[in-house]
Scaffold this motif. Structure first.
Motif, short mmCIF file in Angstrom:
data_model
loop_
_atom_site.label_atom_id
_atom_site.label_comp_id
_atom_site.label_asym_id
_atom_site.label_seq_id
_atom_site.Cartn_x
_atom_site.Cartn_y
_atom_site.Cartn_z
N THR A 59 59.31 72.03 -6.51
CA THR A 59 59.43 73.11 -5.64
C THR A 59 60.78 73.02 -4.97
O THR A 59 61.49 72.00 -5.13
N ASP B 146 62.71 63.28 1.30
CA ASP B 146 61.61 63.92 0.58
C ASP B 146 61.90 63.77 -1.10
O ASP B 146 61.17 64.26 -1.79
N THR C 33 70.65 74.58 -3.36
CA THR C 33 69.29 74.21 -2.78
C THR C 33 68.75 73.11 -3.37
O THR C 33 69.75 72.36 -3.93
N TRP C 34 67.74 72.73 -3.02
CA TRP C 34 67.19 71.29 -3.28
C TRP C 34 65.91 71.40 -4.10
O TRP C 34 65.09 72.02 -3.61
N LYS D 35 69.94 71.11 4.64
CA LYS D 35 69.56 70.83 6.05
C LYS D 35 70.76 71.44 6.60
O LYS D 35 71.91 71.28 6.25
N SER E 88 72.78 66.19 2.41
CA SER E 88 73.06 67.53 2.39
C SER E 88 74.52 67.59 2.06
O SER E 88 75.44 66.94 2.38
N ASP F 54 68.16 62.56 3.09
CA ASP F 54 67.05 63.18 2.74
C ASP F 54 65.84 62.13 2.29
O ASP F 54 66.09 61.40 1.41
N ALA G 154 64.32 65.09 -2.74
CA ALA G 154 64.98 66.13 -3.27
C ALA G 154 66.28 65.99 -3.84
O ALA G 154 67.05 65.04 -3.46
N ARG H 10 63.57 73.69 -1.71
CA ARG H 10 63.93 73.69 -0.06
C ARG H 10 65.41 73.95 0.01
O ARG H 10 66.24 73.64 -0.87
N GLY H 11 65.83 74.66 1.04
CA GLY H 11 67.15 74.87 1.38
C GLY H 11 67.66 73.51 1.93
O GLY H 11 67.08 72.48 2.24
N LYS I 155 62.60 69.41 -5.23
CA LYS I 155 61.89 68.26 -4.90
C LYS I 155 61.37 67.85 -6.23
O LYS I 155 61.06 68.44 -7.23
#
Length: 224
Positions: free
Chosen positions: A129, A144, A122-123, A134, A44, A142, A146, A131-132, A125
């Motif tokens: 898609t 996932d 933002t991140w 952390k 992050s 991280d 991303a 995700r914000g 994936k």
């Protein structure tokens, strides 16, 4: 940027005589550092990108403001005139130069005057898609897959990749500078003397001179 006469043998490309181009060079450094920040990050960011972001936006915006300085400098009159004409076009044809008025200028002013950021972290994936980031104050790995990205959240360029937009802004600034220099009849890459703005001397008979005539004559082009 003409310097004292102790630099008669130092030549640099014409573009470096312009304060606007020297600022642009620093702006491109900011773009590169931000790219590296995003490429190497697997954690992050905790908004660490913001310092590089606003610094780079400000320098690129300043490079255009410096047209007014270059237009009154001691450069060749034709270059000064074309720089002034370029600034006039940017100022009066705002729709054609939206990347300056709606991005570089507005982004800098929004942060400096209201501390409001129109770009956000933002991140992305692997499946495309978002995700914000952390929000924990602890830096966490991280898991996932991303990757970090910066997007514009409002304005004319809403939804655009902010780093890509910053690159486009730097390219636009360079094109404005180079087009003015070329209209003046000069090549931005041509080397000129720091002391006199004269071009590199031409040597008769090639690089080593005409060996049959002795040491070779140096022919100087004194045209600005």
């Amino acid at each position: 940027m003409t310097l004292p006469s102790q630099y008669p043998n130092h030549h640099v490309p014409i573009k470096y005589f312009l304060a606007s181009y020297r600022a642009l060079s620093d702006g491109r450094t900011g773009v590169r550092l931000l790219e590296e920040k995003l490429d190497k990050s697997s954690r992050s960011l905790l908004s660490e990108w913001k310092v590089l972001w606003i610094g780079t936006c400000t320098i690129l915006r300043t490079s255009i403001d410096l047209f007014r300085i270059d237009g009154e400098s001691c450069l060749a009159p034709r270059i000064r005139e074309e720089i002034q004409a370029e600034w006039h076009a940017i100022r009066t044809e705002k729709e054609k130069h939206a990347i300056f008025w709606e991005f570089l200028r507005k982004e800098r002013d929004s942060v400096i005057h209201q501390y409001e950021w129109r770009a956000y972290e933002t991140w992305i994936k692997p499946d495309g898609t978002f995700r914000g980031p952390k929000l924990s104050l602890l830096i966490m790995e991280d898991d996932d897959g991303a990757k970090p990205a910066i997007l514009m959240k409002e304005g004319l360029f809403k939804g655009r990749d902010s780093l890509e937009l910053l690159r486009d802004g730097a390219d636009w600034v360079e094109e404005r500078i180079f087009s003015a220099v070329r209209r003046a009849g000069f090549d931005p890459e041509e080397a000129r003397s720091l002391a006199s703005f004269l071009p590199l001397p031409k040597i008769k008979g090639g690089l080593l001179g005409d060996l049959s005539s002795g040491d070779g004559d140096v022919e100087k082009d004194n045209k600005p």
